[in-house]
Design an enzyme around this catalytic site. Structure first.
Site, PDB file in Angstrom:
ATOM      1  N   ASP A 160      65.652  60.238   6.284  1.00 59.19           N
ATOM      2  CA  ASP A 160      65.108  58.743   6.413  1.00 59.19           C
ATOM      3  C   ASP A 160      66.107  57.918   7.168  1.00 59.19           C
ATOM      4  O   ASP A 160      66.951  57.530   6.620  1.00 59.19           O
ATOM      5  CB  ASP A 160      64.437  58.262   5.309  1.00 59.19           C
ATOM      6  CG  ASP A 160      63.732  57.112   5.723  1.00 59.19           C
ATOM      7  OD1 ASP A 160      63.646  56.587   6.723  1.00 59.19           O
ATOM      8  OD2 ASP A 160      62.949  56.286   4.893  1.00 59.19           O
TER       9      ASP A 160
ATOM     10  N   GLY B 292      64.265  62.978  13.308  1.00 57.05           N
ATOM     11  CA  GLY B 292      62.835  63.044  13.920  1.00 57.05           C
ATOM     12  C   GLY B 292      62.478  64.568  14.517  1.00 57.05           C
ATOM     13  O   GLY B 292      61.824  64.696  15.094  1.00 57.05           O
TER      14      GLY B 292
ATOM     15  N   LEU C 293      59.809  67.355  20.370  1.00 54.95           N
ATOM     16  CA  LEU C 293      60.852  67.824  21.038  1.00 54.95           C
ATOM     17  C   LEU C 293      61.922  68.758  20.113  1.00 54.95           C
ATOM     18  O   LEU C 293      62.539  69.587  20.371  1.00 54.95           O
ATOM     19  CB  LEU C 293      61.529  67.125  21.945  1.00 54.95           C
ATOM     20  CG  LEU C 293      60.775  66.218  22.943  1.00 54.95           C
ATOM     21  CD1 LEU C 293      61.794  65.155  23.908  1.00 54.95           C
ATOM     22  CD2 LEU C 293      60.370  67.352  24.317  1.00 54.95           C
TER      23      LEU C 293
ATOM     24  N   LYS D 254      63.181  50.801  23.241  1.00 52.23           N
ATOM     25  CA  LYS D 254      64.116  51.675  24.108  1.00 52.23           C
ATOM     26  C   LYS D 254      65.121  51.118  25.121  1.00 52.23           C
ATOM     27  O   LYS D 254      66.386  51.332  25.040  1.00 52.23           O
ATOM     28  CB  LYS D 254      63.566  52.532  24.726  1.00 52.23           C
ATOM     29  CG  LYS D 254      62.587  53.624  24.014  1.00 52.23           C
ATOM     30  CD  LYS D 254      63.796  54.454  23.098  1.00 52.23           C
ATOM     31  CE  LYS D 254      63.117  55.664  22.393  1.00 52.23           C
ATOM     32  NZ  LYS D 254      63.903  56.420  21.719  1.00 52.23           N
TER      33      LYS D 254
ATOM     34  N   TYR E  35      57.683  49.614  21.907  1.00 51.01           N
ATOM     35  CA  TYR E  35      58.316  50.981  21.971  1.00 51.01           C
ATOM     36  C   TYR E  35      59.319  50.811  23.249  1.00 51.01           C
ATOM     37  O   TYR E  35      60.214  51.044  23.174  1.00 51.01           O
ATOM     38  CB  TYR E  35      57.373  52.000  22.395  1.00 51.01           C
ATOM     39  CG  TYR E  35      58.035  53.623  22.740  1.00 51.01           C
ATOM     40  CD1 TYR E  35      58.765  54.226  21.658  1.00 51.01           C
ATOM     41  CD2 TYR E  35      57.695  54.109  23.994  1.00 51.01           C
ATOM     42  CE1 TYR E  35      59.068  55.262  21.968  1.00 51.01           C
ATOM     43  CE2 TYR E  35      58.075  55.294  24.210  1.00 51.01           C
ATOM     44  CZ  TYR E  35      59.100  56.081  23.239  1.00 51.01           C
ATOM     45  OH  TYR E  35      59.357  57.102  23.561  1.00 51.01           O
TER      46      TYR E  35
ATOM     47  N   LEU F  37      60.594  66.987  13.604  1.00 46.72           N
ATOM     48  CA  LEU F  37      59.353  67.861  13.558  1.00 46.72           C
ATOM     49  C   LEU F  37      58.484  66.898  14.684  1.00 46.72           C
ATOM     50  O   LEU F  37      57.155  67.297  14.627  1.00 46.72           O
ATOM     51  CB  LEU F  37      58.574  67.510  12.306  1.00 46.72           C
ATOM     52  CG  LEU F  37      59.445  68.370  11.339  1.00 46.72           C
ATOM     53  CD1 LEU F  37      58.549  68.319   9.814  1.00 46.72           C
ATOM     54  CD2 LEU F  37      59.658  69.889  11.472  1.00 46.72           C
TER      55      LEU F  37
END
Length: 536
Positions: free
Chosen positions: A269, A225, A230, A362, A358, A227
């Protein structure tokens, strides 16, 4: 005159546990019993060999004193026999590890007996086990066989499996399977696919993977991830510290040219387990930063995709990191807290009942990472980020993204429409502090970390306070409020402040940027230097 050998189809004998043609036990008429199993114990070295008869699994047969071996009943008996078998194998090799891994509980006299001896069994002394494998073999040989009806349940079975794992880890050290010095015996040497709730899942020919790089070599780093908000900034910092070719950025999106010019980039991916595994192997990855995720607002708009990326992708990463002994970092968020969590401040450990996919994903990540740490020895590290404000990235669909978007609009149009109420207070942090905290926790010695997941914080403000600070530089700036009910409900369930005292105590975390410095940096980056200079 002599006794003739009895024909095979004789009457059932209770002592011998005879079987019929089908292999099952015969008893009273109409009675059906489970098929039998025979557990043989070799006389040499106290090794137990598990052998199955034609009848399959079932109670052990009594072959008399000559074949009186381990009698296993259920999963606990199987685990006991496997423990004895593995321990006997370890005994012949443990002498080679003299001087290595002295903190291993297997070699401590005070705990070695607990690891190798059954509960309630005589505990032989292991005072001199550090020096010779002979004494360890003697201790293993003294272990009594498991007996049916000992009351060993699922908890004891799990403990025996853990003993097997610890012994095999020590064997790997003794045989030089781990090529670099170990800080402790908790570094896993078992492939994750061989570990499970059943001892039958540990095959005799299991192969043991080990880290191939030495401590002197820089880590080989993969960022998934990459791009997002962060990833690019983190890659730049890591490349300055460890070298450009040792940090690989990955994503499923097409990278801009400036990303390609700064260092390696590959397509990855996280939902493609086989491809992700190939990347780790081919590029000899040792550190993994897993940033692939759908954020709060974007996740609520597409729950199935968020569930796949945030949860299934995490499972792939956890399995691969465990199998190849990677140091794994996965960021968490203030979204893990919910309406019932303490809000001012929220501590590291408290009630977590989030209301978004989300946040739920987490919380799942934090618990799974901690489980893999205690169960398999995975070096898992995690930080709960507040809202992150960065100048060189566009808003990514998060609830706190208004604090990024406001600077884009202030320099382009001189006005901004906020989707949260003016008094909505949330914890925030500038990106440089966030990335520095990530590097610090990844470089921290393992023994200094008392937690697997830490809060970090820097500042806390409302949209109204942020707009007031922007007006100090751009007096003509105007802000209006068009509240988004979904985003406002999410923000109201999050804490107003985070308690990061454990991070400051354990590994010396300190933030550098407060609200005034944040506003100045953001406006300067977005090309308002001239306007700010004229105002000042």
């Amino acid at each position: 005159m002599g006794c003739e050998r009895e024909p095979r189809a004789r009457a059932p004998d209770a002592r011998r546990g005879d079987r019929g043609r089908s292999g099952g036990l015969e008893g009273l008429p109409g009675e059906r019993r489970p098929p039998p199993v025979t557990w043989r114990r070799a006389r040499a070295g106290g090794r137990a060999r598990i052998g199955s008869r034609r009848g399959g699994l079932g109670p052990p047969e009594d072959k008399g004193p000559r074949r009186a071996g381990a009698r296993a009943a259920g999963g606990a008996g199987i685990a006991h026999v496997l423990l004895r078998r593995v321990a006997a194998f370890a005994a012949s090799l443990v002498a080679a590890s003299e001087g290595q891994c002295k903190r291993c509980p297997l070699l401590r006299p005070s705990r070695g007996v607990r690891l190798l001896a059954d509960r309630g069994a005589p505990r032989p002394g292991l005072a001199g086990v550090r020096g010779t494998g002979r004494q360890l073999r003697a201790a293993v040989s003294a272990l009594p066989p498991a007996r049916a009806g000992t009351g060993l349940g699922a908890e004891s079975t799990f403990e025996k499996q853990m003993q097997i794992i610890r012994i095999l880890r020590h064997v790997a050290v003794a045989r030089g399977a781990v090529q670099r010095p170990l800080r402790s015996c908790w570094m896993s040497v078992l492939p994750v696919r061989c570990l499970g709730n059943s001892s039958s899942q540990i095959p005799e020919n299991a192969s043991f993977h080990s880290a191939a790089s030495s401590e002197a070599d820089p880590p080989r780093i993969l960022i998934t991830g990459g791009l997002g908000q962060l990833g690019v900034g983190l890659a730049n910092l890591l490349r300055k510290q460890f070298g450009e070719e040792n940090v690989i950025l990955s994503d499923i999106k097409k990278p801009p040219n400036y990303v390609l010019h700064r260092g390696p980039f590959i397509y990855a991916d996280v939902l493609d387990y086989k491809r992700l595994r190939e990347i780790v192997v081919n590029h000899r990855i040792t550190w993994l930063f897993h940033y692939s995720a759908l954020l709060s607002a974007a996740g609520e708009a597409n729950v199935p995709l968020a569930r796949a990326v945030n949860i299934t992708g995490l499972h792939h990463v956890l399995d691969i990191a465990t199998e190849y002994h990677l140091r794994l970092f996965v960021p968490s968020t203030i979204a893990v807290f919910g309406p019932t969590s303490p809000r001012n401040p929220a501590p590291d450990l408290c009630t977590q009942r989030p209301r978004t996919i989300y946040g739920v994903s987490k919380v799942h990540m934090e618990l799974m990472g901690e489980y893999y740490y205690y169960r398999y020895g995975l070096d898992f590290r995690c930080l709960r980020y507040p809202g992150i404000i960065s100048a060189d990235s566009e808003p990514g669909g998060g609830t706190t993204d208004y604090a990024v978007h406001i600077f884009h609009e202030a320099t382009r149009r001189g006005k901004f429409e906020c989707n949260l109420k003016a008094n909505t207070r949330l914890p925030m942090m500038y990106i440089s502090d966030c990335l520095r905290a990530t590097l610090e926790v990844m470089n921290a010695p393992a023994e200094s970390l008392s937690l697997r997941t830490y809060n970090i914080s820097a500042m806390s403000f409302t949209p109204g306070e942020l707009a007031q600070e922007v007006r100090r530089h751009l007096p003509e700036f105007q802000i209006t409020y068009q509240v988004d009910p979904m985003r406002q409900a999410i923000a109201d369930s999050w804490p107003m402040n985070l308690d990061d005292s454990n991070a400051r105590k354990d590994w010396g975390w300190r933030h550098d940027i407060d609200l005034p410095e944040l506003v100045t940096k953001m406006l300067n980056f977005h090309g308002s230097d001239t306007r700010v200079a004229q105002t000042n």
